[in-house]
Design a protein around this motif. Structure first.
Motif, PDB file in Angstrom:
ATOM      1  N   LEU A 119       0.829  -1.202   0.000  1.00 20.04           N
ATOM      2  CA  LEU A 119       0.000   0.000   0.000  1.00 20.04           C
ATOM      3  C   LEU A 119       0.864   1.253   0.000  1.00 20.04           C
ATOM      4  O   LEU A 119       0.612   2.196  -0.763  1.00 20.04           O
ATOM      5  N   VAL A 120       1.888   1.269   0.834  1.00 18.99           N
ATOM      6  CA  VAL A 120       2.785   2.426   0.896  1.00 18.99           C
ATOM      7  C   VAL A 120       3.478   2.645  -0.442  1.00 18.99           C
ATOM      8  O   VAL A 120       3.562   3.780  -0.939  1.00 18.99           O
ATOM      9  N   ARG A 124       3.185   6.044  -2.838  1.00 19.45           N
ATOM     10  CA  ARG A 124       4.360   6.809  -3.267  1.00 19.45           C
ATOM     11  C   ARG A 124       4.487   6.822  -4.794  1.00 19.45           C
ATOM     12  O   ARG A 124       4.851   7.853  -5.385  1.00 19.45           O
ATOM     13  N   LYS A 125       4.184   5.704  -5.423  1.00 24.66           N
ATOM     14  CA  LYS A 125       4.258   5.621  -6.887  1.00 24.66           C
ATOM     15  C   LYS A 125       3.256   6.568  -7.529  1.00 24.66           C
ATOM     16  O   LYS A 125       3.570   7.271  -8.504  1.00 24.66           O
ATOM     17  N   GLU A 126       2.034   6.592  -6.984  1.00 23.61           N
ATOM     18  CA  GLU A 126       1.006   7.486  -7.505  1.00 23.61           C
ATOM     19  C   GLU A 126       1.416   8.945  -7.326  1.00 23.61           C
ATOM     20  O   GLU A 126       1.229   9.783  -8.221  1.00 23.61           O
ATOM     21  N   ALA A 127       1.968   9.258  -6.164  1.00 21.16           N
ATOM     22  CA  ALA A 127       2.412  10.630  -5.892  1.00 21.16           C
ATOM     23  C   ALA A 127       3.524  11.048  -6.856  1.00 21.16           C
ATOM     24  O   ALA A 127       3.523  12.179  -7.367  1.00 21.16           O
ATOM     25  N   ALA A 128       4.471  10.155  -7.108  1.00 14.59           N
ATOM     26  CA  ALA A 128       5.573  10.460  -8.022  1.00 14.59           C
ATOM     27  C   ALA A 128       5.051  10.669  -9.446  1.00 14.59           C
ATOM     28  O   ALA A 128       5.495  11.585 -10.146  1.00 14.59           O
ATOM     29  N   ALA A 129       4.096   9.845  -9.865  1.00 12.28           N
ATOM     30  CA  ALA A 129       3.538   9.961 -11.212  1.00 12.28           C
ATOM     31  C   ALA A 129       2.805  11.287 -11.403  1.00 12.28           C
ATOM     32  O   ALA A 129       2.774  11.845 -12.499  1.00 12.28           O
ATOM     33  N   ASP A 134       4.156  17.191  -1.640  1.00  7.85           N
ATOM     34  CA  ASP A 134       3.686  17.277  -0.252  1.00  7.85           C
ATOM     35  C   ASP A 134       3.101  15.931   0.171  1.00  7.85           C
ATOM     36  O   ASP A 134       2.141  15.449  -0.441  1.00  7.85           O
ATOM     37  N   PRO A 135       3.646  15.286   1.214  1.00 13.11           N
ATOM     38  CA  PRO A 135       3.118  13.975   1.639  1.00 13.11           C
ATOM     39  C   PRO A 135       1.665  14.022   2.088  1.00 13.11           C
ATOM     40  O   PRO A 135       0.993  12.986   2.097  1.00 13.11           O
ATOM     41  N   LYS A 136       1.166  15.200   2.424  1.00 13.99           N
ATOM     42  CA  LYS A 136      -0.245  15.308   2.800  1.00 13.99           C
ATOM     43  C   LYS A 136      -1.167  15.052   1.607  1.00 13.99           C
ATOM     44  O   LYS A 136      -2.376  14.842   1.783  1.00 13.99           O
ATOM     45  N   SER A 137      -0.596  15.040   0.414  1.00  8.92           N
ATOM     46  CA  SER A 137      -1.385  14.695  -0.774  1.00  8.92           C
ATOM     47  C   SER A 137      -1.883  13.259  -0.719  1.00  8.92           C
ATOM     48  O   SER A 137      -2.810  12.890  -1.462  1.00  8.92           O
ATOM     49  N   ALA A 138      -1.297  12.457   0.151  1.00  8.57           N
ATOM     50  CA  ALA A 138      -1.763  11.078   0.323  1.00  8.57           C
ATOM     51  C   ALA A 138      -3.231  11.047   0.737  1.00  8.57           C
ATOM     52  O   ALA A 138      -3.947  10.071   0.464  1.00  8.57           O
ATOM     53  N   VAL A 139      -3.691  12.108   1.393  1.00 11.37           N
ATOM     54  CA  VAL A 139      -5.104  12.198   1.789  1.00 11.37           C
ATOM     55  C   VAL A 139      -6.002  12.009   0.570  1.00 11.37           C
ATOM     56  O   VAL A 139      -6.909  11.166   0.555  1.00 11.37           O
TER      57      VAL A 139
END
Length: 255
Positions: A119-120, A124-129, A134-139
């Protein structure tokens, strides 16, 4: 060409007339109270689900508040988020939310016991793509995945419920414009629509958000008590069959 346009307009009018006639015939089979209960349930579904979406958003946001880099979004963070500060009921909700994402979105089982790293890595892969720094984008990544996995309601479902709620209220206005509870249903619809719009177009500070969410939760509880007085605390036993029948007829007409 003009004849063709006129013909198409006539066909459209006939289709609309037929559809309206079917709907009128359908609603005439129900009492005013049954129709009012149908509107209440559909609007209430929007209200409750919007709040639940915001509660999920708030829990994720709070858990990521101290994260300064994507390295902080790790398996330990997932575990802490899942624990929900010891709130058992919330932990159950979060567990089902994360497991559904793992199963239906990522294709892995037992995210919380065996595949937290999967899951992690996916987050991270989605965020990089998407070039999200900003890690808060994980929300918002997880909220979108939660909708795809069926743990949060999709926008088209909200719109269908709002449309049905409004259509039934309009029918009630034609049947009994002086109904004692019509204004109450209208106010309920307006408030549910406003909360949903806040959810759908979310843009707020954390402090303002937490204050509004608390108000929405309290308001929802207050509305539930209000409708307990109107329909009775055993309302589903009284009106549930009519409500279910109405939904089936509505869905059949929509196809």
């Amino acid at each position: 060409m003009k004849k063709l346009v006129a013909l198409l307009l006539m066909i459209a009018m006939l289709i609309c007339t037929g559809s309206c006639a079917i709907y009128a015939e359908s609603t005439s089979a129900y009492t005013v109270d049954e129709l009012a209960y149908t509107a209440y349930c559909e609007i209430g579904a929007v209200y409750y689900s919007s709040i639940r979406h915001l509660e999920t958003l708030g829990g994720l946001w709070e858990s990521l508040a101290d994260k300064t880099s994507w390295d902080d979004v790790d398996a330990f963070w997932v575990y802490e988020y899942w624990l929900a500060d010891g709130d058992f009921d919330e932990a159950m909700q979060r567990g089902m939310f994360l497991n559904a994402i793992g199963e239906k979105k990522l294709g892995v089982d037992n995210v919380l016991t065996e595949n937290m790293s999967a899951l992690v890595d996916a987050i991270r892969k989605e965020a990089a793509a998407r070039h999200l720094t900003d890690p808060k984008s994980a929300v918002f990544i997880l909220l979108a995945w939660g909708q795809e996995a069926g743990r949060l309601k999709k926008e088209e479902t909200y719109q269908a419920e709002l449309q049905l709620g409004m259509e039934v209220i309009r029918t009630l206005m034609k049947l009994d414009a002086d109904d004692a509870y019509l204004d109450t249903l209208k106010d309920y619809y307006k408030e549910a629509s406003a909360i949903h719009k806040y959810m759908a177009d979310f843009s707020d500070t954390y402090l303002s958000f937490t204050s509004k969410l608390k108000q929405y939760q309290e308001s929802y509880d207050s509305w539930e008590i209000e409708f307990d007085f109107i329909f009775g605390t055993d309302s589903y036993e009284t009106y549930g069959d009519a409500y279910s029948r109405f939904l089936k007829e509505w869905e059949a007409q929509a196809q």
